[in-house]
Design a protein around this motif. Structure first.
Motif, PDB file in Angstrom:
ATOM      1  N   ALA A 101       0.816  -1.218   0.000  1.00 34.79           N
ATOM      2  CA  ALA A 101       0.000   0.000   0.000  1.00 34.79           C
ATOM      3  C   ALA A 101       0.848   1.265   0.000  1.00 34.79           C
ATOM      4  CB  ALA A 101      -0.935   0.002   1.209  1.00 34.79           C
ATOM      5  N   TRP A 102       2.114   1.145   0.391  1.00 35.28           N
ATOM      6  CA  TRP A 102       2.991   2.310   0.432  1.00 35.28           C
ATOM      7  C   TRP A 102       3.856   2.396  -0.820  1.00 35.28           C
ATOM      8  CZ3 TRP A 102       4.252   6.079   4.420  1.00 35.28           C
ATOM      9  CH2 TRP A 102       3.251   6.167   5.394  1.00 35.28           C
ATOM     10  N   LEU A 103       3.302   1.924  -1.937  1.00 34.99           N
ATOM     11  CA  LEU A 103       3.896   2.109  -3.267  1.00 34.99           C
ATOM     12  C   LEU A 103       2.790   2.432  -4.246  1.00 34.99           C
ATOM     13  CD1 LEU A 103       6.548  -0.734  -3.808  1.00 34.99           C
ATOM     14  CD2 LEU A 103       6.984   1.725  -3.655  1.00 34.99           C
ATOM     15  N   TYR A 104       3.043   3.373  -5.145  1.00 38.57           N
ATOM     16  CA  TYR A 104       2.102   3.673  -6.225  1.00 38.57           C
ATOM     17  C   TYR A 104       2.614   2.991  -7.487  1.00 38.57           C
ATOM     18  CZ  TYR A 104       0.341   7.367  -3.149  1.00 38.57           C
ATOM     19  OH  TYR A 104      -0.186   8.067  -2.081  1.00 38.57           O
ATOM     20  N   PHE A 105       1.795   2.116  -8.058  1.00 43.27           N
ATOM     21  CA  PHE A 105       2.222   1.405  -9.266  1.00 43.27           C
ATOM     22  C   PHE A 105       1.694   2.100 -10.521  1.00 43.27           C
ATOM     23  CE2 PHE A 105       3.393  -1.719  -6.219  1.00 43.27           C
ATOM     24  CZ  PHE A 105       4.412  -2.441  -6.820  1.00 43.27           C
ATOM     25  N   GLY A 106       0.422   1.903 -10.824  1.00 43.07           N
ATOM     26  CA  GLY A 106      -0.105   2.438 -12.071  1.00 43.07           C
ATOM     27  C   GLY A 106      -0.495   3.891 -12.019  1.00 43.07           C
ATOM     28  N   SER A 107      -0.535   4.489 -10.838  1.00 44.02           N
ATOM     29  CA  SER A 107      -1.014   5.862 -10.719  1.00 44.02           C
ATOM     30  C   SER A 107      -0.109   6.677  -9.809  1.00 44.02           C
ATOM     31  CB  SER A 107      -2.452   5.879 -10.176  1.00 44.02           C
ATOM     32  OG  SER A 107      -3.308   5.100 -10.970  1.00 44.02           O
ATOM     33  N   PRO A 108       1.113   6.944 -10.224  1.00 40.78           N
ATOM     34  CA  PRO A 108       1.984   7.753  -9.379  1.00 40.78           C
ATOM     35  C   PRO A 108       1.550   9.215  -9.371  1.00 40.78           C
ATOM     36  CG  PRO A 108       3.038   7.371 -11.478  1.00 40.78           C
ATOM     37  CD  PRO A 108       1.770   6.566 -11.487  1.00 40.78           C
ATOM     38  N   ARG A 109       1.947   9.937  -8.339  1.00 36.94           N
ATOM     39  CA  ARG A 109       1.795  11.384  -8.389  1.00 36.94           C
ATOM     40  C   ARG A 109       2.780  11.933  -9.421  1.00 36.94           C
ATOM     41  NH1 ARG A 109       2.700  11.353  -2.228  1.00 36.94           N
ATOM     42  NH2 ARG A 109       0.642  10.958  -1.310  1.00 36.94           N
ATOM     43  N   PHE A 110       2.646  13.203  -9.746  1.00 35.60           N
ATOM     44  CA  PHE A 110       3.532  13.764 -10.773  1.00 35.60           C
ATOM     45  C   PHE A 110       3.629  15.271 -10.618  1.00 35.60           C
ATOM     46  CE2 PHE A 110      -0.769  13.430 -12.344  1.00 35.60           C
ATOM     47  CZ  PHE A 110      -1.021  14.660 -12.938  1.00 35.60           C
ATOM     48  N   CYS A 111       4.692  15.813 -11.184  1.00 37.66           N
ATOM     49  CA  CYS A 111       4.902  17.264 -11.213  1.00 37.66           C
ATOM     50  C   CYS A 111       4.734  17.739 -12.649  1.00 37.66           C
ATOM     51  CB  CYS A 111       6.298  17.605 -10.712  1.00 37.66           C
ATOM     52  SG  CYS A 111       6.747  19.348 -10.936  1.00 37.66           S
ATOM     53  N   PRO A 112       3.721  18.543 -12.958  1.00 35.25           N
ATOM     54  CA  PRO A 112       3.518  19.023 -14.339  1.00 35.25           C
ATOM     55  C   PRO A 112       4.733  19.752 -14.895  1.00 35.25           C
ATOM     56  CG  PRO A 112       1.576  19.463 -13.006  1.00 35.25           C
ATOM     57  CD  PRO A 112       2.642  18.993 -12.064  1.00 35.25           C
ATOM     58  N   SER A 113       5.419  20.513 -14.071  1.00 33.90           N
ATOM     59  CA  SER A 113       6.588  21.257 -14.547  1.00 33.90           C
ATOM     60  C   SER A 113       7.704  20.312 -14.947  1.00 33.90           C
ATOM     61  CB  SER A 113       7.073  22.224 -13.466  1.00 33.90           C
ATOM     62  OG  SER A 113       6.069  23.161 -13.139  1.00 33.90           O
ATOM     63  N   CYS A 114       7.890  19.211 -14.209  1.00 36.78           N
ATOM     64  CA  CYS A 114       8.900  18.221 -14.584  1.00 36.78           C
ATOM     65  C   CYS A 114       8.518  17.533 -15.888  1.00 36.78           C
ATOM     66  CB  CYS A 114       9.069  17.191 -13.480  1.00 36.78           C
ATOM     67  SG  CYS A 114       9.878  17.800 -11.985  1.00 36.78           S
ATOM     68  N   LEU A 115       7.220  17.216 -16.064  1.00 35.34           N
ATOM     69  CA  LEU A 115       6.774  16.565 -17.293  1.00 35.34           C
ATOM     70  C   LEU A 115       6.916  17.478 -18.506  1.00 35.34           C
ATOM     71  CD1 LEU A 115       3.570  14.631 -16.125  1.00 35.34           C
ATOM     72  CD2 LEU A 115       5.880  13.740 -16.470  1.00 35.34           C
ATOM     73  N   ALA A 116       6.896  18.786 -18.272  1.00 30.44           N
ATOM     74  CA  ALA A 116       7.063  19.732 -19.388  1.00 30.44           C
ATOM     75  C   ALA A 116       8.471  19.708 -19.939  1.00 30.44           C
ATOM     76  CB  ALA A 116       6.683  21.135 -18.919  1.00 30.44           C
ATOM     77  N   GLY A 117       9.408  19.198 -19.163  1.00 27.55           N
ATOM     78  CA  GLY A 117      10.768  19.066 -19.652  1.00 27.55           C
ATOM     79  C   GLY A 117      11.651  20.238 -19.275  1.00 27.55           C
ATOM     80  N   ASP A 118      12.924  20.084 -19.621  1.00 30.64           N
ATOM     81  CA  ASP A 118      13.915  21.097 -19.264  1.00 30.64           C
ATOM     82  C   ASP A 118      14.274  22.016 -20.417  1.00 30.64           C
ATOM     83  OD1 ASP A 118      15.291  19.390 -20.900  1.00 30.64           O
ATOM     84  OD2 ASP A 118      16.788  18.794 -19.405  1.00 30.64           O
ATOM     85  N   GLY A 119      13.536  21.925 -21.524  1.00 30.42           N
ATOM     86  CA  GLY A 119      13.781  22.809 -22.664  1.00 30.42           C
ATOM     87  C   GLY A 119      14.750  22.273 -23.690  1.00 30.42           C
ATOM     88  N   THR A 120      15.375  21.131 -23.432  1.00 30.41           N
ATOM     89  CA  THR A 120      16.264  20.542 -24.428  1.00 30.41           C
ATOM     90  C   THR A 120      15.436  20.016 -25.600  1.00 30.41           C
ATOM     91  OG1 THR A 120      16.173  18.394 -23.325  1.00 30.41           O
ATOM     92  CG2 THR A 120      17.944  19.897 -22.671  1.00 30.41           C
ATOM     93  N   PRO A 121      16.033  19.912 -26.781  1.00 32.44           N
ATOM     94  CA  PRO A 121      15.270  19.445 -27.955  1.00 32.44           C
ATOM     95  C   PRO A 121      14.572  18.108 -27.725  1.00 32.44           C
ATOM     96  CG  PRO A 121      17.379  20.350 -28.642  1.00 32.44           C
ATOM     97  CD  PRO A 121      17.410  20.318 -27.148  1.00 32.44           C
ATOM     98  N   THR A 122      15.265  17.159 -27.091  1.00 31.51           N
ATOM     99  CA  THR A 122      14.672  15.834 -26.873  1.00 31.51           C
ATOM    100  C   THR A 122      13.438  15.926 -25.986  1.00 31.51           C
ATOM    101  OG1 THR A 122      16.812  14.745 -27.148  1.00 31.51           O
ATOM    102  CG2 THR A 122      15.092  13.515 -25.987  1.00 31.51           C
TER     103      THR A 122
END
Length: 611
Positions: A101-122
């Motif tokens: 119960a103290w692990l998230y498998f299919g539904s982790p929390r997330f940070c939208p800013s991290c998902l937006a990336g660091d601005g590199t082309p990739t």
């Protein structure tokens, strides 16, 4: 298996799920296609790959993506296996998964800013990585962007705290790694279902959530949790800390609102809301839901509860608070003590928690437990310094007020517990050390856990009083007596015929002396009485070699009269004969004890004489 035409360099901290999403997006392939190409599965993404990869699995993906097996294995949570116990608990066997119960498998929390990336082309093309840390409930905020993590898609509201596949719609190659993959409108059988596809990397989309900004204190606490996952913290220390934290969270939430005065108003409000959702209906039907060992999915509530638990653990009076909270919860529960919610959770994780928490919890949660301790819980006094039946003076000063109507059981139990604390092992081991037969240990071994309530014994006060006595024994005002040496010296001992005759010379003879039996049966009873004075043991467990040497019919006669004779010897208002006998036996016992303590060897006399 041929390598893919193009690959993708993993980002530090990226999870294997994130890598499959981002690599598939670059190649216009579904995550399931990559899983099949690596030979992991044909139908779905195995949940176990998040935790660890077998050597063949890691080598297969490494060949496919032109990496090393070590680089592929670094995409899993295995690096924290020895630091964060839920990971190991979820891996029951290679390839098999039992999600903790103290692990998230299919539904982790997330940070939208991290998902937006660091601005590199990739990352502009394929998005930023889904961090492995987001699968751990103890990570509730992004320290880099100083924001709480998000839990649900702002467009469809999924996952609504329910478990799902490791990757939703794993065969869908059309979605960006930062798009919501939850299926919507699936209830309409004649219509093809489709993905929500809402963007999770758009911070503005979460404006309506109304989540507050984390305070500097919360971010500092989050950083301290991340530090415990880092190599600089010894793995054993980290593992015990996270187990202690988990147990403290369960203690707060399952005993709430008891203890609400320990926290400020905002903290109490957050914990109260979570506790109400967790506990729900405390009926037998919902009992298992009541004892759920689950952290809040909401990151704000989770952060508040974790920090409150951390503060609780750091308090010097934590053992006393644990006693108070568990007793208060037990008093309002209709469950047996061994099945109250926090006890159930503690029993699951006892082997992984710290010694400090174990010392505080064991006497309180399972007042008289059979399970062995790993090591001695006390130092200072030694087990031989404890009599089998707690000294009356110790009992009166420390335990009498908490004993209720169970004075005999409390004195016996207190002695066994003190020995267990000093020598380690189980309560049965301690009872054997004291010479108490195992058949007499049911009251303190967990087989009759309700006796404190029936007898009026206050279990929490008993625990506190026993701790106070143990502390006193660490620095005694007088040298402690070696009761084990006394028991060994009087093993199979009985007053010798010569000593008995000498004692009788000092006994006042009333006119009806001919009616008073002073033969071997009385000598055996007197020997038992002396044995109890010297060893502070119970007469029930005293040696009776003279009785054992008699024919069966004589033994039966003696046994029938045993309780009557013992009552006469020990009653508060004895008749003159027994009062006189008690006096001379007490004087004899004092001298005999001095001889034993000084090393004078005792002679045993089990021979048979007339009744």
């Amino acid at each position: 298996m041929h390598p893919l035409p193009r690959s993708l360099e993993p980002v530090a901290g990226e999870s294997v799920i994130s890598y499959l999403l981002r690599l598939g997006h670059r190649l216009d392939l579904s995550p399931l296609h990559l899983v099949r190409a690596a030979g992991w599965s044909n139908n779905d993404v195995p949940g176990s790959v998040l935790l660890d990869l077998s050597r063949p699995q890691a080598q297969a993906l490494a060949r496919l993506t032109k990496q090393t097996a070590e680089e592929v294995s670094a995409l899993t949570l295995t690096q924290w296996r020895d630091r964060y116990p839920p990971i190991a608990r979820s891996m029951t066997s290679p390839g098999r998964l039992r999600p903790d119960a103290w692990l998230y498998f299919g539904s982790p929390r997330f940070c939208p800013s991290c998902l937006a990336g660091d601005g590199t082309p990739t990352q502009q093309l394929h998005g930023g990585p889904w961090d492995k840390l987001w699968h751990l409930p103890v990570v509730f905020a992004c320290v880099e962007h100083q924001t709480y993590l998000e839990t649900d898609c702002p467009h469809c509201g999924r996952p609504h705290d329910r478990p799902g596949h490791l990757i939703q719609r794993a065969n869908d190659h059309t979605l960006h790694p930062a798009q919501c993959r939850w299926t919507i409108d699936a209830r309409m059988p004649k219509r093809k279902s489709y993905a929500c596809a809402g963007r999770l990397d758009d911070r503005a989309a979460f404006a309506d959530v109304g989540r507050p900004q984390p305070t500097a204190e919360i971010l500092g606490f989050q950083q301290s949790l991340l530090f415990r996952l880092a190599p600089l913290t010894p793995a054993k220390d980290a593992s015990e800390y996270f187990t202690d934290l988990r147990l403290a969270v369960a203690l707060i939430s399952t005993t709430w609102p008891h203890g609400c005065n320990l926290f400020d108003a905002d903290t109490s409000e957050q914990i109260g809301s979570y506790s109400r959702n967790l506990n729900g209906d405390r009926s037998e039907r919902n009992y298992h839901q009541w004892v759920r060992d689950t952290p809040p999915r909401d990151p704000v509530a989770c952060g508040v509860l974790l920090m409150a638990a951390d503060r609780l653990l750091s308090r010097r009076d934590f053992p006393e608070l644990l006693s108070d909270l568990t007793h208060a919860a037990f008093a309002t529960s209709n469950q047996p003590r061994s099945r109250t919610p926090w006890v159930v959770v503690y029993d699951r994780h006892e082997n992984n928690c710290s010694e400090r928490l174990r010392q505080a919890a064991n006497p309180v949660t399972r007042l008289f437990r059979r399970a062995p301790t790993r090591a001695p819980l006390r130092s200072g006094y030694q087990p031989e310094h404890i009599p089998a039946f707690l000294e009356p003076e110790w009992y009166q000063r420390h335990l009498a007020s908490a004993a209720g109507a169970a004075s005999k059981i409390v004195r016996r139990t207190a002695a066994v517990r003190l020995v267990q604390w000093a020598m380690g092992g189980s309560l049965d081991d301690a009872a054997k050390f004291l010479g108490i037969p195992l058949i007499q240990t049911s009251s303190f071994s967990g087989r009759d856990a309700r006796w404190p309530l029936r007898s009026g014994c206050n279990p929490v006060e008993f625990d506190k009083a026993l701790r106070a006595l143990a502390s006193e024994l660490h620095s005694p005002r007088q040298p402690l007596i070696d009761y084990r040496h006394r028991r060994h010296a009087l093993h199979e001992w009985v007053i010798s015929p010569d000593a008995w005759n000498a004692l009788l010379q000092g006994l006042h003879r009333p006119l009806h002396a001919t009616q008073i039996g002073l033969g071997d049966r009385k000598r055996q009873a007197a020997s038992v009485y002396v044995w109890t004075l010297i060893t502070q043991g119970e007469h029930l467990f005293a040696p009776r070699p003279l009785e054992a040497a008699q024919p069966p019919e004589v033994r039966q006669q003696w046994a029938r009269r045993r309780n009557t004779t013992w009552f006469q010897l020990t009653r508060p208002d004895p008749m003159s004969h027994y009062a006189e006998m008690r006096r001379i036996l007490a004087e004899y016992a004092q001298q005999l004890a001095r001889d034993i303590d000084s090393g004078v060897e005792q002679t045993r006399h089990p021979e048979s004489h007339t009744q």
